[in-house]
Design a protein around this motif. Structure first.
Motif, PDB file in Angstrom:
ATOM      1  N   THR A  23       0.873  -1.127   0.240  1.00  0.00           N
ATOM      2  CA  THR A  23      -0.122   0.112  -0.072  1.00  0.00           C
ATOM      3  C   THR A  23       0.901   0.997   0.145  1.00  0.00           C
ATOM      4  O   THR A  23       2.176   1.063  -0.088  1.00  0.00           O
ATOM      5  N   THR A  24       0.290   2.372   0.042  1.00  0.00           N
ATOM      6  CA  THR A  24       1.173   3.726  -0.237  1.00  0.00           C
ATOM      7  C   THR A  24       0.641   4.581   1.158  1.00  0.00           C
ATOM      8  O   THR A  24      -0.623   4.624   1.335  1.00  0.00           O
ATOM      9  N   VAL A  25       1.407   5.405   1.781  1.00  0.00           N
ATOM     10  CA  VAL A  25       1.261   6.250   2.568  1.00  0.00           C
ATOM     11  C   VAL A  25       0.914   7.688   1.753  1.00  0.00           C
ATOM     12  O   VAL A  25       2.028   8.268   0.950  1.00  0.00           O
ATOM     13  N   ALA A  43      -8.051   0.764   7.406  1.00  0.00           N
ATOM     14  CA  ALA A  43      -8.498   0.457   5.693  1.00  0.00           C
ATOM     15  C   ALA A  43      -7.337  -0.297   4.983  1.00  0.00           C
ATOM     16  O   ALA A  43      -7.866  -1.035   4.390  1.00  0.00           O
ATOM     17  N   TRP A  44      -6.121  -0.279   5.626  1.00  0.00           N
ATOM     18  CA  TRP A  44      -5.194  -1.214   4.917  1.00  0.00           C
ATOM     19  C   TRP A  44      -5.569  -2.553   5.243  1.00  0.00           C
ATOM     20  O   TRP A  44      -5.171  -3.409   4.517  1.00  0.00           O
ATOM     21  N   PHE A  45      -5.759  -2.826   6.497  1.00  0.00           N
ATOM     22  CA  PHE A  45      -6.141  -4.252   6.760  1.00  0.00           C
ATOM     23  C   PHE A  45      -7.427  -4.566   6.165  1.00  0.00           C
ATOM     24  O   PHE A  45      -7.315  -5.766   5.583  1.00  0.00           O
ATOM     25  N   VAL A  88       0.724  -5.547   3.972  1.00  0.00           N
ATOM     26  CA  VAL A  88      -0.213  -6.047   4.791  1.00  0.00           C
ATOM     27  C   VAL A  88      -0.110  -7.588   4.522  1.00  0.00           C
ATOM     28  O   VAL A  88      -0.366  -8.101   3.416  1.00  0.00           O
ATOM     29  N   GLY A  89       0.189  -8.420   5.508  1.00  0.00           N
ATOM     30  CA  GLY A  89       0.156  -9.942   5.301  1.00  0.00           C
ATOM     31  C   GLY A  89      -0.982 -10.543   5.936  1.00  0.00           C
ATOM     32  O   GLY A  89      -1.356  -9.937   7.027  1.00  0.00           O
ATOM     33  N   GLY A 105      -0.859  -8.841   9.611  1.00  0.00           N
ATOM     34  CA  GLY A 105       0.241  -7.888  10.244  1.00  0.00           C
ATOM     35  C   GLY A 105       0.514  -6.992   9.317  1.00  0.00           C
ATOM     36  O   GLY A 105       0.386  -7.010   8.016  1.00  0.00           O
ATOM     37  N   LEU A 106       0.893  -5.760   9.753  1.00  0.00           N
ATOM     38  CA  LEU A 106       1.325  -4.302   9.133  1.00  0.00           C
ATOM     39  C   LEU A 106       2.624  -4.312   9.092  1.00  0.00           C
ATOM     40  O   LEU A 106       3.132  -4.033  10.301  1.00  0.00           O
TER      41      LEU A 106
END
Length: 156
Positions: A23-25, A43-45, A88-89, A105-106
């Motif tokens: 993902t991107t910050v 949101a990433w999860f 993100v795993g 996990g992030l």
């Protein structure tokens, strides 16, 4: 130690996960303290969970059926700043009758920044009630079970 990591310490190990999503910050993800605001982690999860389900399970599930998130717990371990590259795993922890328990996990540069445990329920799109997962769906999900033996050295 955080509750999620106490229950599932392998969530802090990159070697535990079979499914990955980068993902991107974005600048708009930052809060007044110049680090990523907590809601963005969620949101990433969500993107990681849905990415796995959409790519591997959605093709064999009736289009009317839905994946309903019913529970989510996130533990934060470190800040994330603009310019960092989160990954993100996602792993399947358990498959119930109609439920899918996932651990995530992030990671930033190999280090765990947050962990997540969630429960998603497969719902019949017509009745809007939980429906049992069939054998083919279970097999696909279990192919993403966490690699506990590979992660053991990181958390034992």
């Amino acid at each position: 130690m955080k509750q999620t990591l106490q229950e599932e310490p392998m969530l802090a190990s990159r070697r535990f996960f079979r499914h990955w999503q980068g993902t991107t910050v974005r600048h708009c993800d930052l809060d007044p303290n110049d680090h990523v605001t907590n809601s963005v982690f969620g949101a990433w999860f969500d993107d990681g969970r849905y990415g796995l389900l959409k790519q591997y399970l959605r093709p064999i599930v009736a289009q009317s059926d839905v994946f309903a998130l019913v529970s989510v717990t996130i533990d934060f371990s470190r800040e994330i700043a603009f310019g960092e590259l989160p990954e993100v795993g996602t792993a399947i922890l358990e498959v119930g009758r109609s439920s899918i328990i996932m651990g995530q996990g992030l990671f930033i540069a190999g280090a765990c920044a947050a962990s997540c445990r969630s429960v998603t329920v497969m719902m019949d799109g017509v009745s809007r009630r939980p429906r049992p997962l069939n054998e083919a769906e279970r097999d696909i999900l279990m192919s993403f079970a966490g690699l506990r033996e590979n992660a053991a050295a990181d958390w034992s």
